[in-house]
Design a protein around this motif. Structure first.
Motif, PDB file in Angstrom:
ATOM      1  N   ASP A  86      32.695  48.323  43.268  1.00 28.40           N
ATOM      2  CA  ASP A  86      33.729  48.598  42.366  1.00 28.40           C
ATOM      3  C   ASP A  86      34.998  48.335  43.142  1.00 28.40           C
ATOM      4  O   ASP A  86      35.284  48.640  44.144  1.00 28.40           O
ATOM      5  N   VAL A  87      35.739  47.348  42.426  1.00 29.82           N
ATOM      6  CA  VAL A  87      37.039  46.859  42.796  1.00 29.82           C
ATOM      7  C   VAL A  87      38.116  48.020  43.441  1.00 29.82           C
ATOM      8  O   VAL A  87      38.583  47.788  44.644  1.00 29.82           O
ATOM      9  N   ALA A  88      38.142  48.892  42.689  1.00 35.17           N
ATOM     10  CA  ALA A  88      39.063  50.083  43.088  1.00 35.17           C
ATOM     11  C   ALA A  88      38.527  50.785  44.453  1.00 35.17           C
ATOM     12  O   ALA A  88      39.456  51.024  45.207  1.00 35.17           O
ATOM     13  N   ASP A  89      37.418  50.631  45.139  1.00 31.46           N
ATOM     14  CA  ASP A  89      37.003  51.114  46.219  1.00 31.46           C
ATOM     15  C   ASP A  89      36.949  50.027  47.259  1.00 31.46           C
ATOM     16  O   ASP A  89      36.695  49.958  48.416  1.00 31.46           O
ATOM     17  N   HIS A  90      37.003  48.636  46.873  1.00 31.52           N
ATOM     18  CA  HIS A  90      37.107  47.518  47.723  1.00 31.52           C
ATOM     19  C   HIS A  90      38.176  46.540  47.710  1.00 31.52           C
ATOM     20  O   HIS A  90      38.105  45.457  47.761  1.00 31.52           O
ATOM     21  N   LEU A  91      39.438  47.147  47.540  1.00 28.65           N
ATOM     22  CA  LEU A  91      40.531  46.392  47.592  1.00 28.65           C
ATOM     23  C   LEU A  91      40.628  45.278  48.582  1.00 28.65           C
ATOM     24  O   LEU A  91      41.047  44.166  48.286  1.00 28.65           O
ATOM     25  N   PRO A  92      40.359  45.628  49.968  1.00 28.79           N
ATOM     26  CA  PRO A  92      40.338  44.663  50.831  1.00 28.79           C
ATOM     27  C   PRO A  92      39.639  43.469  50.583  1.00 28.79           C
ATOM     28  O   PRO A  92      39.892  42.228  50.851  1.00 28.79           O
ATOM     29  N   LEU A  93      38.590  43.582  50.213  1.00 26.35           N
ATOM     30  CA  LEU A  93      37.613  42.664  49.894  1.00 26.35           C
ATOM     31  C   LEU A  93      38.076  41.682  48.791  1.00 26.35           C
ATOM     32  O   LEU A  93      37.970  40.501  48.607  1.00 26.35           O
ATOM     33  N   VAL A  94      38.785  42.329  47.904  1.00 30.39           N
ATOM     34  CA  VAL A  94      39.319  41.764  46.526  1.00 30.39           C
ATOM     35  C   VAL A  94      40.310  40.790  46.957  1.00 30.39           C
ATOM     36  O   VAL A  94      40.549  39.721  46.689  1.00 30.39           O
ATOM     37  N   ARG A  95      41.236  41.309  48.004  1.00 35.43           N
ATOM     38  CA  ARG A  95      42.160  40.618  48.540  1.00 35.43           C
ATOM     39  C   ARG A  95      41.741  39.170  49.311  1.00 35.43           C
ATOM     40  O   ARG A  95      42.371  38.091  49.249  1.00 35.43           O
ATOM     41  N   ARG A  96      41.079  39.786  50.158  1.00 41.41           N
ATOM     42  CA  ARG A  96      40.211  38.531  51.069  1.00 41.41           C
ATOM     43  C   ARG A  96      39.959  37.416  50.195  1.00 41.41           C
ATOM     44  O   ARG A  96      39.897  36.291  50.817  1.00 41.41           O
ATOM     45  N   PHE A  97      39.236  37.664  48.997  1.00 44.14           N
ATOM     46  CA  PHE A  97      38.466  36.521  48.427  1.00 44.14           C
ATOM     47  C   PHE A  97      39.578  36.203  47.216  1.00 44.14           C
ATOM     48  O   PHE A  97      38.906  35.508  46.238  1.00 44.14           O
TER      49      PHE A  97
END
Lengths: 146, 158
Positions: A86-97
């Motif tokens: 879920d993007v809400a729980d993985h924002l660092p990953l969302v930003r990184r990519f």
């Protein structure tokens, strides 16, 4: 008369956008400078040969069907994993990519390097094409000559 | 920020609410689009009245989910019985979120219209028409596509 023109213009712009959007669904994009993901990034084991990391959200119309397609492929092919986050729980990953929409699927090879990504709803043919890039041998088992 | 904990508990497996027929929201968006075209064509006080009807629908959709709107009721009573069963069911949360986005856009237009900013009515109606049209024709949920961008902006401020 002016308001009628406005209606026509609004619908034309919306149609153009809709067609562009539909054409992008599930497109496989090759990633050049591959960033490597490890188990701690995902909180889940990587596949031995390839991993689909699907970034989903609650408000996502195509996430369910995409999860079914990718999950099905992972179940069929040994060494291929499907991880849905879920993007809400993985924002660092969302930003990184630099993820802008859901679903976005990162396709990892055996080392965890992101070799391709898929934007939007994914159909089985597109999933197969992405897997071919990440792990050619996972599609045609043992065909090393290729 | 998620702590880089090695024993990250996988996110609670989503307990998706009962699925809905995906054609329902698209049918409803089509009706909404027709009303919004009317708002643009009518102008004046009549446009405000029609816009108020649209806003009322979005209020219902936001509070009760898209199946709870008058468009949803029309779909399930009149249209659905004439169709085959849907190929697959859809999560009700995205269309409900879309109703909220529609409510904000048209609600602001209606309020501004009521206090005398007449230009806000066609602007709001045009924006909402784009979203409703895309939903009805392409199955594209514009609010859902923008959700992640909003999440990213919000968390950057935090």
């Amino acid at each position: 008369m002016r308001s009628l023109l406005l209606v026509v213009a609004v619908l034309a712009v919306a149609s153009a956008f809709g067609l562009w959007w539909r054409g992008r669904q599930g497109r496989v994009r090759t990633v050049a400078d591959a960033d490597v993901l490890v188990r701690a990034d995902l909180g889940a084991d990587l596949g031995e040969r390839a991993t689909f990391v699907q970034l989903s959200s609650q408000v996502c119309t195509a996430c369910r069907s995409t999860a079914r397609v990718l999950g099905g492929l992972a179940a069929q092919r040994p060494g291929v994993a499907h991880v849905e986050l879920d993007v809400a729980d993985h924002l660092p990953l969302v930003r990184r990519f630099d993820v802008m929409r859901t679903p976005t699927t990162l396709v990892l090879d055996a080392r965890g390097a992101v070799v391709a990504r898929l934007s939007g709803a994914v159909d089985p043919r597109q999933a197969g094409a992405a897997l071919e890039q990440a792990a050619p041998s996972a599609c045609t088992d043992g065909a090393l000559a290729r | 920020m998620a702590a880089p904990d090695p024993v990250v508990v996988p996110p609670a497996p989503p307990v998706p609410p009962r699925g809905i027929d995906p054609r329902g929201p698209r049918f409803g968006a089509g009706l909404t689009a027709v009303l919004l075209v009317l708002v643009l064509l009518l102008g004046g006080p009549a446009a405000l009245v029609v816009l108020a009807v649209v806003v009322a629908g979005f209020v219902l959709g936001t509070v009760r989910g898209v199946q709870g709107t008058w468009q949803g009721a029309l779909y399930s009573r009149v249209v659905r019985p004439r169709l085959a069963a849907p190929a697959e069911l859809e999560d009700p949360r995205p269309p409900r979120f879309a109703q909220l986005v529609g409510l904000v856009i048209t609600g602001v237009g209606l309020l501004l219209g009521l206090v005398g900013v007449a230009a806000a009515v066609p602007v709001a109606a045009a924006l909402a028409l784009v979203a409703a049209f895309l939903n009805a024709v392409f199955g594209l949920c514009l609010g859902c596509e923008l959700y992640l961008l909003g999440l990213r902006l919000r968390s950057r401020d935090a």
